[in-house]
Write a protein that holds these residues in place. Structure first.
Motif, PDB file in Angstrom:
ATOM      1  N   PHE A  98      22.966 -31.891  -2.218  1.00 40.92           N
ATOM      2  CA  PHE A  98      23.387 -30.494  -2.319  1.00 40.92           C
ATOM      3  C   PHE A  98      24.471 -30.319  -3.377  1.00 40.92           C
ATOM      4  CE2 PHE A  98      22.100 -29.282   2.285  1.00 40.92           C
ATOM      5  CZ  PHE A  98      20.862 -28.871   1.839  1.00 40.92           C
ATOM      6  N   LEU A  99      25.379 -31.273  -3.475  1.00 41.08           N
ATOM      7  CA  LEU A  99      26.497 -31.145  -4.403  1.00 41.08           C
ATOM      8  C   LEU A  99      26.145 -31.637  -5.806  1.00 41.08           C
ATOM      9  CD1 LEU A  99      29.409 -32.213  -2.013  1.00 41.08           C
ATOM     10  CD2 LEU A  99      28.743 -29.899  -2.714  1.00 41.08           C
ATOM     11  N   VAL A 100      25.312 -32.653  -5.910  1.00 38.86           N
ATOM     12  CA  VAL A 100      24.930 -33.193  -7.214  1.00 38.86           C
ATOM     13  C   VAL A 100      24.044 -32.221  -7.983  1.00 38.86           C
ATOM     14  CG1 VAL A 100      23.500 -34.958  -8.333  1.00 38.86           C
ATOM     15  CG2 VAL A 100      25.211 -35.631  -6.646  1.00 38.86           C
ATOM     16  N   HIS A 101      23.180 -31.499  -7.292  1.00 38.18           N
ATOM     17  CA  HIS A 101      22.199 -30.623  -7.943  1.00 38.18           C
ATOM     18  C   HIS A 101      22.653 -29.161  -8.013  1.00 38.18           C
ATOM     19  CE1 HIS A 101      19.206 -33.784  -8.236  1.00 38.18           C
ATOM     20  NE2 HIS A 101      19.397 -34.074  -6.953  1.00 38.18           N
ATOM     21  N   ARG A 102      23.932 -28.931  -7.889  1.00 38.97           N
ATOM     22  CA  ARG A 102      24.393 -27.542  -7.823  1.00 38.97           C
ATOM     23  C   ARG A 102      24.467 -26.853  -9.184  1.00 38.97           C
ATOM     24  NH1 ARG A 102      29.977 -29.984  -7.219  1.00 38.97           N
ATOM     25  NH2 ARG A 102      31.291 -28.910  -8.751  1.00 38.97           N
ATOM     26  N   ASP A 103      24.520 -27.597 -10.271  1.00 37.33           N
ATOM     27  CA  ASP A 103      24.656 -26.987 -11.595  1.00 37.33           C
ATOM     28  C   ASP A 103      23.392 -26.236 -11.995  1.00 37.33           C
ATOM     29  OD1 ASP A 103      27.158 -28.088 -11.773  1.00 37.33           O
ATOM     30  OD2 ASP A 103      26.514 -29.822 -12.966  1.00 37.33           O
ATOM     31  N   VAL A 104      23.569 -25.151 -12.739  1.00 36.41           N
ATOM     32  CA  VAL A 104      22.437 -24.404 -13.290  1.00 36.41           C
ATOM     33  C   VAL A 104      22.478 -24.491 -14.813  1.00 36.41           C
ATOM     34  CG1 VAL A 104      22.372 -22.820 -11.328  1.00 36.41           C
ATOM     35  CG2 VAL A 104      23.667 -22.197 -13.365  1.00 36.41           C
ATOM     36  N   ASP A 105      21.322 -24.316 -15.424  1.00 37.29           N
ATOM     37  CA  ASP A 105      21.220 -24.361 -16.880  1.00 37.29           C
ATOM     38  C   ASP A 105      22.135 -23.306 -17.508  1.00 37.29           C
ATOM     39  OD1 ASP A 105      19.360 -25.373 -19.242  1.00 37.29           O
ATOM     40  OD2 ASP A 105      19.606 -23.200 -19.461  1.00 37.29           O
ATOM     41  N   ARG A 106      22.730 -23.647 -18.643  1.00 32.27           N
ATOM     42  CA  ARG A 106      23.686 -22.731 -19.267  1.00 32.27           C
ATOM     43  C   ARG A 106      23.042 -21.399 -19.658  1.00 32.27           C
ATOM     44  NH1 ARG A 106      28.730 -22.888 -20.764  1.00 32.27           N
ATOM     45  NH2 ARG A 106      29.485 -21.578 -22.484  1.00 32.27           N
ATOM     46  N   ASP A 107      21.791 -21.425 -20.086  1.00 34.33           N
ATOM     47  CA  ASP A 107      21.121 -20.171 -20.433  1.00 34.33           C
ATOM     48  C   ASP A 107      20.975 -19.267 -19.209  1.00 34.33           C
ATOM     49  OD1 ASP A 107      20.894 -20.828 -23.090  1.00 34.33           O
ATOM     50  OD2 ASP A 107      18.869 -21.669 -22.884  1.00 34.33           O
ATOM     51  N   ALA A 109      22.995 -19.376 -16.595  1.00 38.52           N
ATOM     52  CA  ALA A 109      24.348 -18.919 -16.290  1.00 38.52           C
ATOM     53  C   ALA A 109      24.711 -17.705 -17.152  1.00 38.52           C
ATOM     54  CB  ALA A 109      25.343 -20.051 -16.521  1.00 38.52           C
ATOM     55  N   LYS A 110      24.345 -17.764 -18.434  1.00 41.39           N
ATOM     56  CA  LYS A 110      24.623 -16.630 -19.326  1.00 41.39           C
ATOM     57  C   LYS A 110      23.834 -15.395 -18.898  1.00 41.39           C
ATOM     58  CE  LYS A 110      25.753 -19.320 -23.503  1.00 41.39           C
ATOM     59  NZ  LYS A 110      25.315 -19.655 -24.895  1.00 41.39           N
ATOM     60  N   ILE A 165      29.167 -17.859 -10.224  1.00 38.47           N
ATOM     61  CA  ILE A 165      29.115 -17.432 -11.621  1.00 38.47           C
ATOM     62  C   ILE A 165      29.127 -15.915 -11.711  1.00 38.47           C
ATOM     63  CG2 ILE A 165      27.652 -17.345 -13.687  1.00 38.47           C
ATOM     64  CD1 ILE A 165      26.738 -20.197 -12.990  1.00 38.47           C
ATOM     65  N   SER A 166      28.351 -15.269 -10.852  1.00 36.61           N
ATOM     66  CA  SER A 166      28.289 -13.811 -10.874  1.00 36.61           C
ATOM     67  C   SER A 166      29.623 -13.181 -10.515  1.00 36.61           C
ATOM     68  CB  SER A 166      27.201 -13.333  -9.900  1.00 36.61           C
ATOM     69  OG  SER A 166      27.174 -11.926  -9.831  1.00 36.61           O
ATOM     70  N   ARG A 167      30.302 -13.720  -9.507  1.00 33.82           N
ATOM     71  CA  ARG A 167      31.575 -13.140  -9.062  1.00 33.82           C
ATOM     72  C   ARG A 167      32.682 -13.320 -10.093  1.00 33.82           C
ATOM     73  NH1 ARG A 167      34.488 -14.845  -5.590  1.00 33.82           N
ATOM     74  NH2 ARG A 167      35.475 -12.878  -5.012  1.00 33.82           N
ATOM     75  N   THR A 168      32.725 -14.500 -10.728  1.00 31.61           N
ATOM     76  CA  THR A 168      33.826 -14.809 -11.638  1.00 31.61           C
ATOM     77  C   THR A 168      33.500 -14.531 -13.105  1.00 31.61           C
ATOM     78  OG1 THR A 168      33.097 -17.114 -11.883  1.00 31.61           O
ATOM     79  CG2 THR A 168      34.618 -16.616 -10.070  1.00 31.61           C
ATOM     80  N   ARG A 169      32.218 -14.294 -13.400  1.00 28.78           N
ATOM     81  CA  ARG A 169      31.734 -14.132 -14.790  1.00 28.78           C
ATOM     82  C   ARG A 169      32.102 -15.344 -15.633  1.00 28.78           C
ATOM     83  NH1 ARG A 169      28.582 -10.355 -13.063  1.00 28.78           N
ATOM     84  NH2 ARG A 169      28.090  -9.712 -15.192  1.00 28.78           N
ATOM     85  N   ASP A 170      32.033 -16.512 -15.020  1.00 34.28           N
ATOM     86  CA  ASP A 170      32.392 -17.767 -15.675  1.00 34.28           C
ATOM     87  C   ASP A 170      31.193 -18.708 -15.630  1.00 34.28           C
ATOM     88  OD1 ASP A 170      33.460 -20.118 -16.635  1.00 34.28           O
ATOM     89  OD2 ASP A 170      34.881 -20.399 -14.984  1.00 34.28           O
ATOM     90  N   ALA A 171      30.616 -19.001 -16.792  1.00 35.63           N
ATOM     91  CA  ALA A 171      29.438 -19.862 -16.866  1.00 35.63           C
ATOM     92  C   ALA A 171      29.743 -21.304 -16.450  1.00 35.63           C
ATOM     93  CB  ALA A 171      28.867 -19.845 -18.281  1.00 35.63           C
ATOM     94  N   GLU A 172      31.012 -21.694 -16.488  1.00 36.17           N
ATOM     95  CA  GLU A 172      31.417 -23.050 -16.120  1.00 36.17           C
ATOM     96  C   GLU A 172      32.007 -23.098 -14.720  1.00 36.17           C
ATOM     97  OE1 GLU A 172      30.815 -25.639 -17.990  1.00 36.17           O
ATOM     98  OE2 GLU A 172      29.990 -24.447 -19.625  1.00 36.17           O
ATOM     99  N   PHE A 173      31.665 -22.132 -13.892  1.00 35.20           N
ATOM    100  CA  PHE A 173      32.262 -22.019 -12.569  1.00 35.20           C
ATOM    101  C   PHE A 173      32.190 -23.335 -11.789  1.00 35.20           C
ATOM    102  CE2 PHE A 173      31.692 -21.305  -8.000  1.00 35.20           C
ATOM    103  CZ  PHE A 173      32.887 -20.685  -7.696  1.00 35.20           C
ATOM    104  N   ALA A 174      33.364 -23.822 -11.359  1.00 33.08           N
ATOM    105  CA  ALA A 174      33.502 -25.005 -10.500  1.00 33.08           C
ATOM    106  C   ALA A 174      32.834 -26.249 -11.070  1.00 33.08           C
ATOM    107  CB  ALA A 174      32.948 -24.714  -9.104  1.00 33.08           C
ATOM    108  N   ALA A 175      32.663 -26.281 -12.384  1.00 35.11           N
ATOM    109  CA  ALA A 175      31.909 -27.389 -12.999  1.00 35.11           C
ATOM    110  C   ALA A 175      32.563 -28.745 -12.741  1.00 35.11           C
ATOM    111  CB  ALA A 175      31.774 -27.149 -14.494  1.00 35.11           C
ATOM    112  N   ASP A 176      33.886 -28.803 -12.776  1.00 38.89           N
ATOM    113  CA  ASP A 176      34.589 -30.076 -12.614  1.00 38.89           C
ATOM    114  C   ASP A 176      35.258 -30.211 -11.247  1.00 38.89           C
ATOM    115  OD1 ASP A 176      33.962 -30.800 -15.278  1.00 38.89           O
ATOM    116  OD2 ASP A 176      35.628 -29.570 -16.009  1.00 38.89           O
ATOM    117  N   LYS A 177      34.941 -29.311 -10.334  1.00 34.88           N
ATOM    118  CA  LYS A 177      35.564 -29.311  -9.015  1.00 34.88           C
ATOM    119  C   LYS A 177      34.764 -30.174  -8.045  1.00 34.88           C
ATOM    120  CE  LYS A 177      38.310 -27.455  -5.755  1.00 34.88           C
ATOM    121  NZ  LYS A 177      39.762 -27.629  -5.698  1.00 34.88           N
TER     122      LYS A 177
END
Length: 420
Positions: A98-107, A109-110, A165-177
């Motif tokens: 669940f945590l490893v696969h949480r990232d979405v493609d940058r396109d 996210a944009k 991402i939608s709430r913060t308008r940040d494409a890198e949301f929690a990326a390193d957390k």
């Protein structure tokens, strides 16, 4: 006719099931169809079960209250997807997935950020889920159980990221957390401060578990109906999200909170209820299509979650406005039980869940997305199960209520002109 129907049903031993099928037959004879498919079995499933008369909800046989009390999100997700509770190692593996696969493609996210901020989060979420297909070229290959299961896990993993991402308008949301659990990450998407508090994470996790599945409701039917065409899990879940967005399904908790705010204080409850009933209108959060007694999810929320939030010696910081809303809800419950319990109308889970989410600092227009984060477990399990059943594509019939045959009248000169 009635005697023949009774004779045909005589071999059914369960009296409740016999009565249920009798009512279906009588409905068909009276109306010629089943409005809303009410009570009509459309699939066999071993995922969850409801006894509406007794107020029982089970996931794979386990009472929902026990699961909410003793299990984690990962435990329940594994249970729904695989059929039994996990061993410790299995739970740890799922949590990691669940945590490893949480990232979405940058396109993607944009694209999420590019959506209008005025768009309701539920429609943002359904559109975003569909876009995930762009990075999964094999998503229409749905005949392999293990691939379906892994695809479901990856979809569950990405939903909170899309919301964050939608709430913060940040494409890198929690990326390193880094997070200790999926529930903690979900709460972080709404309230980063409370996500550091184990007490609040546990409360939020229980809310997700209570919403994990609920048999063949409208959104789950959408998952199975769309999936029966062998559509991808993304298309199926996107349709379920759109179904859940409606106020008659998942949007009720937001409206309950608004109702409590409009009432204003406990001393105005009786006059409000009297006014609503005099107009023949519904009271939001009261009554349920299936339960004829108290919704077990609502009872757990009322008795186990809300006291942790609103107890006088509670270390959790609750403002006076929220405290007044809670008192108003308590007064409303007492009046409703006094006035309407004879009609088998009781508070449902939406009546109490909005208070929990407001205490968690979640904006009301995001309430139903919290519902999605819980229900995605059940939706995914139903989609995976349906792909295994090899069920026929859903194709119900209709009762035609239109014109009889009619034809276009053509004037002779027009007919000649049309052949030039």
């Amino acid at each position: 006719m009635i005697k023949k129907i009774r004779d045909c049903l005589s071999d059914i031993k369960d009296p409740d099931l016999k009565e249920h099928y009798s009512q279906l037959v009588f409905t068909l004879l009276e109306k010629g169809y089943f409005p809303g498919l009410a009570g009509v079995p459309v699939a066999k499933s071993g995922i969850s079960h409801i006894d509406g008369e007794k107020g029982i909800l089970t996931y794979r046989g386990y009472p929902v209250q026990e699961l909410a009390e003793h299990c984690s999100y990962e435990d329940v997700a594994f249970l729904l997807l695989n059929g039994d509770l996990p061993l410790r190692n299995e739970k740890n593996i799922l949590q990691k997935q669940f945590l490893v696969h949480r990232d979405v493609d940058r396109d993607i996210a944009k694209a999420v950020i590019a959506m209008p901020e005025e768009l309701h989060p539920m429609y943002m979420l359904s559109a975003s889920v569909l876009q995930l297909q762009a990075n999964d070229n094999l998503c229409f290959t749905v005949d392999n159980y293990n691939q379906n299961l892994f695809r479901a896990i990856r979809l569950v993993a990405k939903l909170p990221t899309i919301i964050g991402i939608s709430r913060t308008r940040d494409a890198e949301f929690a990326a390193d957390k880094e997070f200790d659990s999926y529930a903690q990450y979900c709460l972080y998407c709404f309230n980063q401060d409370l996500a550091d508090d184990e007490e609040w994470v546990d409360i939020f996790e229980k809310l997700l578990i209570l919403h994990a599945d609920h048999t063949m409701n409208n959104s789950t039917f959408s998952v199975r109906a769309v999936g029966s065409s062998k559509a991808s899990i993304y298309a199926s879940v996107a349709s379920a999200i759109n179904s859940l967005s409606g106020p008659l399904h998942g949007g009720a908790n937001e409206r309950v909170l608004k109702m409590l705010q409009e009432i204003g204080s406990p001393d105005k409850v009786e006059s409000y209820i009297g006014s609503v009933l005099a107009k023949g209108e519904k009271i939001m959060g009261i009554g349920h299509r299936v339960y004829k007694t108290y919704d077990p999810r609502a009872l757990f929320t009322k008795n186990k979650i809300l006291p942790r939030i609103f107890a006088e010696d509670n270390p959790l910081d609750i403002d006076d406005e929220l405290g007044d809303l809670y008192k108003t809800a308590q007064k409303m419950e007492r009046v409703v039980l006094d006035v309407l319990s004879g009609k088998k109308l009781y508070p449902n889970v939406d009546f109490w869940s909005g208070l929990v989410m407001k205490a968690l600092g979640i904006e009301p227009h995001y309430f139903t997305t919290v519902f999605v984060l819980g229900r995605i477990m059940g939706w995914s399990a139903h989609w995976v199960e349906h792909m295994e059943v090899k069920n026929r594509i859903f194709r119900p019939n209709q009762l035609y209520d239109g014109f009889n045959d009619r034809h276009i009248l053509v004037e002779p000169e027009e007919e000649i002109a049309s052949t030039d």
